[in-house]
Scaffold this motif. Structure first.
Motif, PDB file in Angstrom:
ATOM      1  N   ALA A  57       0.798  -1.227   0.000  1.00  0.00           N
ATOM      2  CA  ALA A  57       0.000   0.000   0.000  1.00  0.00           C
ATOM      3  C   ALA A  57       0.831   1.279   0.000  1.00  0.00           C
ATOM      4  O   ALA A  57       0.432   2.259  -0.632  1.00  0.00           O
ATOM      5  CB  ALA A  57      -0.944   0.007   1.198  1.00  0.00           C
ATOM      6  N   LEU A  58       1.947   1.300   0.697  1.00  0.00           N
ATOM      7  CA  LEU A  58       2.705   2.546   0.792  1.00  0.00           C
ATOM      8  C   LEU A  58       3.158   3.093  -0.559  1.00  0.00           C
ATOM      9  O   LEU A  58       2.938   4.271  -0.842  1.00  0.00           O
ATOM     10  CB  LEU A  58       3.878   2.394   1.757  1.00  0.00           C
ATOM     11  N   PRO A  59       3.755   2.280  -1.432  1.00  0.00           N
ATOM     12  CA  PRO A  59       4.135   2.841  -2.734  1.00  0.00           C
ATOM     13  C   PRO A  59       2.928   3.244  -3.589  1.00  0.00           C
ATOM     14  O   PRO A  59       2.958   4.281  -4.254  1.00  0.00           O
ATOM     15  CB  PRO A  59       4.924   1.721  -3.424  1.00  0.00           C
ATOM     16  N   ILE A  60       1.871   2.451  -3.533  1.00  0.00           N
ATOM     17  CA  ILE A  60       0.686   2.767  -4.323  1.00  0.00           C
ATOM     18  C   ILE A  60       0.029   4.042  -3.806  1.00  0.00           C
ATOM     19  O   ILE A  60      -0.356   4.918  -4.593  1.00  0.00           O
ATOM     20  CB  ILE A  60      -0.295   1.579  -4.336  1.00  0.00           C
ATOM     21  N   ASP A  61      -0.093   4.165  -2.487  1.00  0.00           N
ATOM     22  CA  ASP A  61      -0.653   5.391  -1.910  1.00  0.00           C
ATOM     23  C   ASP A  61       0.196   6.600  -2.242  1.00  0.00           C
ATOM     24  O   ASP A  61      -0.329   7.685  -2.503  1.00  0.00           O
ATOM     25  CB  ASP A  61      -0.790   5.265  -0.393  1.00  0.00           C
ATOM     26  N   PHE A  67       0.126  11.962  -7.588  1.00  0.00           N
ATOM     27  CA  PHE A  67      -0.592  12.241  -8.819  1.00  0.00           C
ATOM     28  C   PHE A  67      -1.697  13.275  -8.585  1.00  0.00           C
ATOM     29  O   PHE A  67      -1.824  14.243  -9.337  1.00  0.00           O
ATOM     30  CB  PHE A  67      -1.189  10.949  -9.396  1.00  0.00           C
ATOM     31  N   PHE A  68      -2.476  13.089  -7.546  1.00  0.00           N
ATOM     32  CA  PHE A  68      -3.571  14.025  -7.291  1.00  0.00           C
ATOM     33  C   PHE A  68      -3.078  15.381  -6.798  1.00  0.00           C
ATOM     34  O   PHE A  68      -3.732  16.399  -7.059  1.00  0.00           O
ATOM     35  CB  PHE A  68      -4.603  13.419  -6.340  1.00  0.00           C
ATOM     36  N   LYS A  69      -1.954  15.420  -6.111  1.00  0.00           N
ATOM     37  CA  LYS A  69      -1.376  16.712  -5.729  1.00  0.00           C
ATOM     38  C   LYS A  69      -0.930  17.477  -6.979  1.00  0.00           C
ATOM     39  O   LYS A  69      -1.132  18.689  -7.074  1.00  0.00           O
ATOM     40  CB  LYS A  69      -0.177  16.525  -4.787  1.00  0.00           C
ATOM     41  N   ILE A  70      -0.332  16.783  -7.927  1.00  0.00           N
ATOM     42  CA  ILE A  70       0.095  17.417  -9.170  1.00  0.00           C
ATOM     43  C   ILE A  70      -1.120  17.906  -9.962  1.00  0.00           C
ATOM     44  O   ILE A  70      -1.139  19.041 -10.454  1.00  0.00           O
ATOM     45  CB  ILE A  70       0.950  16.443 -10.012  1.00  0.00           C
ATOM     46  N   ASP A  90      -8.610   6.685  -3.692  1.00  0.00           N
ATOM     47  CA  ASP A  90      -7.818   6.108  -2.608  1.00  0.00           C
ATOM     48  C   ASP A  90      -8.539   4.978  -1.878  1.00  0.00           C
ATOM     49  O   ASP A  90      -7.955   3.916  -1.646  1.00  0.00           O
ATOM     50  CB  ASP A  90      -7.425   7.212  -1.622  1.00  0.00           C
ATOM     51  N   VAL A  91      -9.787   5.180  -1.515  1.00  0.00           N
ATOM     52  CA  VAL A  91     -10.504   4.185  -0.716  1.00  0.00           C
ATOM     53  C   VAL A  91     -10.685   2.867  -1.476  1.00  0.00           C
ATOM     54  O   VAL A  91     -10.363   1.799  -0.936  1.00  0.00           O
ATOM     55  CB  VAL A  91     -11.847   4.760  -0.200  1.00  0.00           C
ATOM     56  N   PRO A  92     -11.175   2.869  -2.720  1.00  0.00           N
ATOM     57  CA  PRO A  92     -11.287   1.585  -3.427  1.00  0.00           C
ATOM     58  C   PRO A  92      -9.932   0.895  -3.643  1.00  0.00           C
ATOM     59  O   PRO A  92      -9.850  -0.338  -3.565  1.00  0.00           O
ATOM     60  CB  PRO A  92     -11.909   1.953  -4.773  1.00  0.00           C
ATOM     61  N   THR A  93      -8.884   1.679  -3.874  1.00  0.00           N
ATOM     62  CA  THR A  93      -7.563   1.088  -4.054  1.00  0.00           C
ATOM     63  C   THR A  93      -7.125   0.376  -2.779  1.00  0.00           C
ATOM     64  O   THR A  93      -6.635  -0.756  -2.822  1.00  0.00           O
ATOM     65  CB  THR A  93      -6.533   2.165  -4.442  1.00  0.00           C
ATOM     66  N   ASN A  94      -7.297   1.028  -1.639  1.00  0.00           N
ATOM     67  CA  ASN A  94      -6.942   0.389  -0.365  1.00  0.00           C
ATOM     68  C   ASN A  94      -7.811  -0.830  -0.085  1.00  0.00           C
ATOM     69  O   ASN A  94      -7.328  -1.824   0.456  1.00  0.00           O
ATOM     70  CB  ASN A  94      -7.048   1.387   0.786  1.00  0.00           C
TER      71      ASN A  94
END
Length: 143
Positions: A57-61, A67-70, A90-94
């Motif tokens: 999760a850490l690298p994916i998060d 990406f969303f900050k950019i 974020d939530v579905p990915t987690n």
């Protein structure tokens, strides 16, 4: 010889920091998971589950968050739009990561409701820390 000592000092320091971070996440993450309904056969299986979850999760998060900050900076979207889009990414990915990790571990049982609640809590914690960082940046700009 001096370089070797410097490298070993860095490795030992990083290892201690990693162990403290994992202990903190294991204690609080395990408590949150347990309260939300995660079933596990032993503490060792919970420790493996959280370690595997963190590794995935850490690298994916980090990628999603960056990406969303950019996108937020480039497209100049509002905070509400950013938070809504970030939530739905974020939530579905987690949840998927938790489900995959749970699927491959026989000693862990996690419902999708538990995964959703845990992912939502992680999202809210992330937003909280984001607000703290934003406030610190605003204070530096005004000084």
């Amino acid at each position: 010889m001096k370089k070797f000592k410097d490298i070993m000092t860095i490795i030992i320091g990083f290892s201690i920091l990693l162990a403290i971070t994992y202990g903190f996440i294991f204690f609080f993450g395990g408590a949150i998971f347990s309260v939300l309904g995660l079933k596990y056969k032993s503490i060792w299986s919970l420790a493996k589950f959280i370690a595997i979850y963190m590794i995935i999760a850490l690298p994916i998060d980090f990628i999603i968050y960056t990406f969303f900050k950019i996108v937020r900076q480039v497209k100049n979207i509002s905070t509400i739009e950013y938070n809504a889009v970030y939530f739905f990414a974020d939530v579905p990915t987690n949840m998927i990561i938790i489900g995959m990790t749970e699927f491959f571990m026989k000693d862990i049982s996690c419902s999708m409701l538990t995964a959703f609640l845990f992912s939502s809590i992680c999202y809210l914690i992330n937003i909280y820390f984001d607000l703290i960082l934003q406030n610190k940046e605003n204070k530096k700009e005004t000084v």
